[in-house]
Scaffold this motif. Structure first.
Motif, PDB file in Angstrom:
ATOM      1  N   ILE A 183    -111.718 -60.567  38.495  1.00  0.00           N
ATOM      2  CA  ILE A 183    -111.596 -61.239  37.207  1.00  0.00           C
ATOM      3  C   ILE A 183    -112.233 -59.528  36.615  1.00  0.00           C
ATOM      4  O   ILE A 183    -113.547 -59.160  36.905  1.00  0.00           O
ATOM      5  N   PHE A 184    -111.445 -58.729  35.407  1.00  0.00           N
ATOM      6  CA  PHE A 184    -111.722 -58.393  34.810  1.00  0.00           C
ATOM      7  C   PHE A 184    -112.860 -58.355  33.442  1.00  0.00           C
ATOM      8  O   PHE A 184    -111.801 -59.130  32.876  1.00  0.00           O
ATOM      9  N   CYS A 185    -113.429 -58.475  33.388  1.00  0.00           N
ATOM     10  CA  CYS A 185    -114.609 -58.374  31.343  1.00  0.00           C
ATOM     11  C   CYS A 185    -114.820 -57.114  30.553  1.00  0.00           C
ATOM     12  O   CYS A 185    -115.456 -57.013  31.484  1.00  0.00           O
ATOM     13  N   LEU A 186    -113.852 -57.306  30.246  1.00  0.00           N
ATOM     14  CA  LEU A 186    -114.311 -56.328  29.647  1.00  0.00           C
ATOM     15  C   LEU A 186    -114.798 -56.336  27.455  1.00  0.00           C
ATOM     16  O   LEU A 186    -114.032 -57.394  27.121  1.00  0.00           O
ATOM     17  N   PRO A 187    -115.563 -56.285  27.523  1.00  0.00           N
ATOM     18  CA  PRO A 187    -116.120 -56.517  25.709  1.00  0.00           C
ATOM     19  C   PRO A 187    -114.945 -55.110  24.873  1.00  0.00           C
ATOM     20  O   PRO A 187    -113.656 -54.651  25.276  1.00  0.00           O
ATOM     21  N   PRO A 188    -114.474 -55.340  23.533  1.00  0.00           N
ATOM     22  CA  PRO A 188    -113.841 -55.025  23.132  1.00  0.00           C
ATOM     23  C   PRO A 188    -114.139 -53.467  23.302  1.00  0.00           C
ATOM     24  O   PRO A 188    -115.033 -52.795  23.136  1.00  0.00           O
ATOM     25  N   SER A 189    -112.468 -52.532  23.076  1.00  0.00           N
ATOM     26  CA  SER A 189    -113.160 -51.346  23.316  1.00  0.00           C
ATOM     27  C   SER A 189    -113.260 -51.142  25.087  1.00  0.00           C
ATOM     28  O   SER A 189    -112.941 -48.959  24.916  1.00  0.00           O
ATOM     29  N   GLY A 190    -113.448 -51.561  25.527  1.00  0.00           N
ATOM     30  CA  GLY A 190    -113.821 -51.244  26.833  1.00  0.00           C
ATOM     31  C   GLY A 190    -112.075 -50.703  27.298  1.00  0.00           C
ATOM     32  O   GLY A 190    -110.954 -51.673  27.096  1.00  0.00           O
ATOM     33  N   VAL A 191    -112.553 -49.897  28.340  1.00  0.00           N
ATOM     34  CA  VAL A 191    -111.236 -48.959  28.791  1.00  0.00           C
ATOM     35  C   VAL A 191    -111.151 -49.305  30.219  1.00  0.00           C
ATOM     36  O   VAL A 191    -112.214 -49.025  30.490  1.00  0.00           O
ATOM     37  N   ILE A 192    -110.075 -49.463  30.823  1.00  0.00           N
ATOM     38  CA  ILE A 192    -109.608 -49.444  32.558  1.00  0.00           C
ATOM     39  C   ILE A 192    -109.202 -48.141  32.367  1.00  0.00           C
ATOM     40  O   ILE A 192    -107.628 -48.011  31.760  1.00  0.00           O
TER      41      ILE A 192
END
Length: 278
Positions: free
Chosen positions: A119-128
């Motif tokens: 599972i990828f957990c991204l905060p706002p504006s997080g970029v992969i």
């Protein structure tokens, strides 16, 4: 996206044992099943593991599961909710308390030579950043939040080696998807040569993405995670490529790059408890 193996302690033995115990108990006499039902009921993660084990039993580089298997796994993923995984948008994984470039957390569930789950957990504006999935079939389920996805496939309907000959180190790709997605939405599937094999995720809000890869990344097997820069088609006009003017916006040049230094991925082991602590 590739996760360095020296950062991840291999897990999954407990899941295998649990599933084996479940299968064994289900074969016991019917009169004993009632008191075993509560103990043997599978969690959503265990059901996903069992489905992946079946769907990717013959997984290998470039091998796509059958349409029936794809639909089976898609259906299992479609039924998984954030609460099934103990995830909430207010968890520390999804905030950027210290400012700067948001750090992404990867909750590692399981990996073997046939498939991986996480599972990828991204905060706002997080970029992969834009990256590929060579020889792999990938299922992604946006669990919550709004995410912008931009994906590409290599432009295969053009004269061979045109871009490599006239624009070294760059290759023409066709945009497959360029849009915002908000949960709940259907799982997405990409294939070795179709469906948007190269993609970039940008979190508009806090997001969680459940990823299943079959087979997983493996440098020895030619499945190295490559990152790319993109350039508008008009930046590098070449001879021998005939694309209608109105369609040129659907094509971009991709150039392989080193893993971006700004990308920070923190790897943690997924906890199967109802609440997970950072």
């Amino acid at each position: 996206m590739g996760i360095e193996r020296n950062m991840v302690e291999r897990k999954g033995r407990e899941l295998c044992e649990l599933l084996d115990e479940t299968n064994t108990n289900n074969m016991k006499p019917r009169k004993n099943r009632r008191h075993l039902r509560r103990r043997t009921e599978m969690t959503p993660v265990q059901k996903l593991f069992l489905a992946c084990k079946h769907v990717f039993a013959n997984a290998a580089h470039g091998i796509v599961p059958s349409s029936q298997h794809i639909e089976m796994l898609r259906s299992v993923l479609a039924g998984i909710k954030p609460e099934d995984l103990g995830l909430k948008p207010d968890m520390p994984y999804f905030s950027n308390i210290n400012g700067g470039t948001p750090k992404i957390t990867y909750l590692h569930i399981y990996e073997c030579e046939k498939f991986s789950m996480g599972i990828f957990c991204l905060p706002p504006s997080g970029v992969i950043p834009l990256h590929n999935h060579p020889g792999m079939t990938v299922f992604s389920k946006l669990l919550f939040g709004t995410m912008h996805i931009k994906s590409y496939d290599w432009a295969g309907d053009l004269p061979a080696d045109v871009s490599q000959t006239q624009i070294p180190e760059k290759r023409l790709a066709k945009i497959k998807v360029d849009a915002d997605f908000t949960a709940p939405c259907n799982p997405s599937i990409l294939y070795p040569d179709d469906g948007g094999n190269m993609h970039c995720f940008t979190a508009v809000t806090a997001c969680a993405v459940l990823d299943v890869l079959g087979p997983p990344y493996s440098d020895p097997d030619g499945r190295h995670c490559a990152y790319y820069r993109s350039f508008p088609f008009s930046n590098f006009p070449v001879e021998g490529i005939s694309i209608p003017e109105e369609e040129k916006k659907d094509y971009e040049w991709l150039q392989e790059r080193e893993k971006p230094e700004s990308l920070q991925v923190i790897v943690k082991m997924y906890s199967s408890s109802k609440t997970m602590e950072n």
